[in-house]
Enzyme design. Structure first.
Site, PDB file in Angstrom:
ATOM      1  CB  SER A  17      -0.880  -0.012   1.257  1.00  0.00           C
ATOM      2  OG  SER A  17      -1.472   1.252   1.496  1.00  0.00           O
ATOM      3  CE1 TYR A  42      -4.117  -1.647   5.441  1.00  0.00           C
ATOM      4  CE2 TYR A  42      -3.177   0.477   4.818  1.00  0.00           C
ATOM      5  CZ  TYR A  42      -3.759  -0.722   4.473  1.00  0.00           C
ATOM      6  OH  TYR A  42      -3.974  -1.018   3.150  1.00  0.00           O
TER       7      TYR A  42
END
Length: 231
Positions: free
Chosen positions: A142, A155
Site C-alpha cells: 500500500s 496498518y
C-alpha cells in the site's frame, strides 16, 4: 496454462485480479472467507475462459492457511506459477486507544499470513522454476507501506512489514528463479472502506479494476520489482 493462487479473491481488488488473469487464460485457485463471493468470482472467471477452484479460509488462522495452501497445490498438480498475496484488512485507531487485539489481527492478516502462505506455497513455486517456468510471488502492499498516516500505526506497520518481507524474500528466492514483486496501490474504492469511520471522498480513489491491472502486470516476465499506480 499457467497457474495462480489469489487471496482475497471474493471481492474488491482480488476479484478483479482474477478476471484480469482469467483472460490469459490461467488455472486459478481463489481463496477468501466467503464461499458465496468466491463462487461469484469463479463464475466470472469461467465466463472469460479461465478455470477457477474455490478454497475458503481465514488466513489469520494458521491451520486454515496450511490447509488452503495444501489444497491449492494439490489441485494444481504440485506446480504454482503465481502467488498473489492480496488479502488484507484496514481500520484506524489513534495510539491512545490502540488495543492489543486490534494490532494482532491487523498484523496477522496483513503480514503474518502472506509470510507463511509464501512458505507453504514454496514447493509449488520451486516446482514451476524446475519445470522451466517463471514463478512470481506478488505482495500487495500500500502507499501506507511507504508513507505514514495518522491513526494508522497498525496498518502502516503491517504494510511496511510486507514491503520488508518482499525485499528479503527477493534476495533469498531470486537465485532459485522465483521473482518477488511488491505493488503499492493508493486508496482504492472498495468495500474495505464501508465500515471505517471517516469522511472518505471515494470519487477520488483508484478503481479496483485499475489496481488489478497493475497487479496482473506484476505477474509478467520482466516486470519491475516495485510497481505503483501512475501519477
Amino acid at each position: 496454462m499457467r497457474t495462480a493462487l489469489i487471496t482475497g479473491a471474493g471481492r474488491g481488488i482480488g476479484h478483479h485480479v482474477a478476471l484480469q488473469l482469467a483472460a490469459e487464460p490461467m488455472r486459478l485457485v481463489l481463496v477468501a472467507r466467503s464461499i458465496d463471493e468466491l463462487r461469484a468470482t469463479a463464475s466470472a472467471v469461467e465466463a472469460l475462459g479461465g478455470q477457477a477452484h474455490c478454497v475458503t479460509a481465514d488466513l489469520a488462522d494458521a491451520t486454515q492457511l496450511e490447509a488452503a495452501a495444501a489444497q491449492a497445490i494439490e489441485h494444481l498438480d504440485g506446480r504454482l506459477d503465481v502467488l498473489i498475496n492480496n488479502a488484507g484488512i484496514f481500520d484506524m485507531r489513534p495510539l491512545e486507544s490502540l488495543e492489543r487485539g486490534f494490532w494482532d489481527r491487523m498484523l496477522a492478516v496483513n503480514l503474518t499470513a502472506p509470510t507463511f502462505l509464501a512458505k507453504a506455497c514454496l514447493p509449488g513455486l520451486r516446482a514451476s522454476a524446475k519445470a522451466g517456468g517463471s514463478p512470481v510471488l506478488v505482495n500487495v502492499s500500500s502507499i501506507a507501506g511507504e508513507q505514514g498516516f495518522p491513526e494508522n500505526a497498525a496498518y502502516c506497520a503491517s504494510k511496511y512489514g510486507l514491503r520488508g518481507l518482499s525485499d528479503a524474500l527477493r534476495v533469498e528466492l531470486e537465485p532459485e528463479g522465483i521473482a518477488v514483486r511488491t505493488v503499492f496501490p493508493g486508496g482504492t474504492d472498495t468495500s474495505i472502506f464501508d465500515d471505517v469511520a471517516g469522511d472518505w471522498d471515494r470519487s477520488t480513489m483508484a478503481r479496483p479494476e485499475d489496481v488489478a491491472a497493475l497487479i496482473a502486470s506484476a505477474t509478467q516476465s520482466g516486470a519491475p520489482d516495485d510497481l505503483r499506480m501512475p501519477t
